[in-house]
Design a protein around this motif. Sequence first.
Motif, PDB file in Angstrom:
ATOM      1  N   GLY A  59      44.336 -30.860  57.738  1.00 44.02           N
ATOM      2  CA  GLY A  59      43.398 -30.007  57.687  1.00 44.02           C
ATOM      3  C   GLY A  59      43.404 -29.450  58.868  1.00 44.02           C
ATOM      4  N   ALA A  60      42.740 -27.415  58.905  1.00 43.15           N
ATOM      5  CA  ALA A  60      42.745 -27.031  59.663  1.00 43.15           C
ATOM      6  C   ALA A  60      41.610 -25.727  59.374  1.00 43.15           C
ATOM      7  CB  ALA A  60      44.214 -26.292  60.162  1.00 43.15           C
ATOM      8  N   SER A  99      42.316 -21.143  53.807  1.00 44.71           N
ATOM      9  CA  SER A  99      41.590 -22.234  53.476  1.00 44.71           C
ATOM     10  C   SER A  99      40.247 -22.466  52.921  1.00 44.71           C
ATOM     11  CB  SER A  99      42.063 -23.328  55.249  1.00 44.71           C
ATOM     12  OG  SER A  99      40.973 -23.197  55.661  1.00 44.71           O
ATOM     13  N   ILE A 100      40.532 -23.458  52.122  1.00 44.62           N
ATOM     14  CA  ILE A 100      39.301 -23.602  51.603  1.00 44.62           C
ATOM     15  C   ILE A 100      38.702 -25.263  51.591  1.00 44.62           C
ATOM     16  CG2 ILE A 100      40.453 -24.147  49.884  1.00 44.62           C
ATOM     17  CD1 ILE A 100      38.103 -23.154  47.768  1.00 44.62           C
ATOM     18  N   SER A 130      42.352 -27.684  52.319  1.00 46.50           N
ATOM     19  CA  SER A 130      43.145 -27.887  51.047  1.00 46.50           C
ATOM     20  C   SER A 130      44.175 -27.772  52.667  1.00 46.50           C
ATOM     21  CB  SER A 130      43.083 -25.947  50.809  1.00 46.50           C
ATOM     22  OG  SER A 130      42.907 -25.184  51.618  1.00 46.50           O
ATOM     23  N   MET A 131      44.628 -27.578  53.672  1.00 49.51           N
ATOM     24  CA  MET A 131      45.428 -28.051  54.345  1.00 49.51           C
ATOM     25  C   MET A 131      45.861 -28.616  54.203  1.00 49.51           C
ATOM     26  SD  MET A 131      45.264 -24.837  56.489  1.00 49.51           S
ATOM     27  CE  MET A 131      45.592 -22.910  56.238  1.00 49.51           C
ATOM     28  N   LEU A 169      50.583 -25.634  55.749  1.00 48.69           N
ATOM     29  CA  LEU A 169      51.601 -25.008  55.234  1.00 48.69           C
ATOM     30  C   LEU A 169      51.185 -25.056  54.041  1.00 48.69           C
ATOM     31  CD1 LEU A 169      53.666 -23.866  54.469  1.00 48.69           C
ATOM     32  CD2 LEU A 169      55.463 -25.393  54.500  1.00 48.69           C
ATOM     33  N   GLU A 170      50.334 -26.011  54.168  1.00 51.17           N
ATOM     34  CA  GLU A 170      49.832 -26.578  52.337  1.00 51.17           C
ATOM     35  C   GLU A 170      48.670 -25.987  51.554  1.00 51.17           C
ATOM     36  OE1 GLU A 170      48.457 -31.052  50.293  1.00 51.17           O
ATOM     37  OE2 GLU A 170      48.813 -31.046  52.096  1.00 51.17           O
ATOM     38  N   GLY A 171      48.747 -26.027  51.125  1.00 47.44           N
ATOM     39  CA  GLY A 171      47.324 -25.607  49.824  1.00 47.44           C
ATOM     40  C   GLY A 171      47.269 -24.314  49.672  1.00 47.44           C
ATOM     41  N   LEU A 172      46.747 -23.409  49.346  1.00 43.10           N
ATOM     42  CA  LEU A 172      46.727 -21.745  49.329  1.00 43.10           C
ATOM     43  C   LEU A 172      47.549 -20.868  49.628  1.00 43.10           C
ATOM     44  CD1 LEU A 172      42.775 -21.070  50.270  1.00 43.10           C
ATOM     45  CD2 LEU A 172      43.758 -22.251  47.646  1.00 43.10           C
ATOM     46  N   VAL A 173      48.003 -19.957  49.356  1.00 42.53           N
ATOM     47  CA  VAL A 173      49.122 -18.480  49.355  1.00 42.53           C
ATOM     48  C   VAL A 173      48.319 -17.975  49.697  1.00 42.53           C
ATOM     49  CG1 VAL A 173      50.607 -16.621  48.583  1.00 42.53           C
ATOM     50  CG2 VAL A 173      49.736 -18.290  46.591  1.00 42.53           C
ATOM     51  N   MET A 174      49.268 -17.747  51.210  1.00 45.01           N
ATOM     52  CA  MET A 174      48.582 -17.419  52.535  1.00 45.01           C
ATOM     53  C   MET A 174      49.352 -15.922  53.374  1.00 45.01           C
ATOM     54  SD  MET A 174      48.149 -20.326  54.551  1.00 45.01           S
ATOM     55  CE  MET A 174      48.514 -21.853  53.480  1.00 45.01           C
ATOM     56  N   GLY A 175      49.329 -15.645  54.134  1.00 47.98           N
ATOM     57  CA  GLY A 175      49.786 -14.084  54.333  1.00 47.98           C
ATOM     58  C   GLY A 175      51.607 -14.077  54.518  1.00 47.98           C
TER      59      GLY A 175
END
Length: 413
Positions: A192-193, A228-229, A241-242, A247-253
């Motif tokens: 996580g982060a 992240s969530i 989510s991270m 890098l893992e999880g939600l779509v980011m910028g």
Amino acid sequence: MNVPNPANEGLSAYGASDTVLVLNSGSSSVKYQLVNPAGGEPVAVGNVERIGEEEGVITHKFAGITTKRRQPVKDHTEALEIVLALFAEVGPDLDRAHVVGVGHRVVQGADVFSKPTLIDDEVQAKILELAPLAPLHNPAHVQGMEVARRLLPGVPHVAVFDSAFFATLPEAAYTYALKKDVAKKYAIRRYGAHGTSHQYVSGKVARVLGRDLSQLNQIVLHLGNGASITAVKGGVAVETSMGLTPLEGLVMGTRTGDIDPAVVFHLARNAGMSIDEIDHLFNKESGIKGLSGENDFRELHRLIEEGNEDAKLALDVYIHRLRKYIGAYHAILGRVDVIVFTAGVGENDDIVRARVIADLEPMGVAIDPERNLERSKEPRIISRDWTSTHVMVVPTNEELAIARQVVALIADK
């Protein structure tokens, strides 16, 4: 349940005029804030960007005045020397600011560091050992520590870890279904982060609502360029989510978020791309930017208004991933008392918030359109009065959270 709440602990040991210098050393930047942990306000803020490039950019804000300069900044040593010189020249004078400690943001503490830690040579070396898990972050953090400890030797230096809040994740949540001995040998698991932000915001929600944190189930959406969530049950993170990396999880910028790992094999075999090229593609050239050409959501909305189909699809993909995670975390928590938006996009983008929560009335979730449009820097409820789940906007303050954790730690020593 005994829930730790670093946002409030340890403040009584120090006066209202005491400050903490919070440093975030990146690979080519140093961001900083001088924070009053008792009152919560930043006394001075600034950053040094483009370290090692032909021209650096230096910004320092104090007492309503912004000082901005452009000059070469050779390395982190020179960057921090410039920062200290600005405090002396522009203010506030650090000798008179009652600095009681320096807080260093560290992205990755793995399973070695689960709480704020006083920095000594051994701790610093261990953080550097964890660099393979955060190659873009931990080496830069250690550079900042080395310089700051040398230039500011008279106060304690404390490492505060983004991953520490997720030390509570259940084994089923942090374990990847990878061959066990390989995962163990290379420390592969979900870490996580954004943990400092998730912890601060979930604690703030309880205080705003006047509720016992240990009795609240929350879904916290930290939506910035990185996103992240986290599912927070009774003040404790139970899912996020991270993963091994951010890098893992939600779509980011600029990051893909979740993607079939076989895409790596496919690009290596069929596009001839190296691991470093794929790493750059996934982290720097994908996400909203990869789909639309823009990662600034203000520009994204402008493009959508102009009829740009790529921008429309980018936002659709972004929203779809968010809603999927909310549904999953609702199932994990069983009951959701609060869904809370924070960070740059979460705090400021009413369109994203409205689309994420749309049509969730059967789950007891609905946004009030007028409340959602309100512009404010204060924590607020934006859901309708009849809902069983509050929807809130709560500004994050990672620097304040770090400062208060520094004070809590040194107060116990």
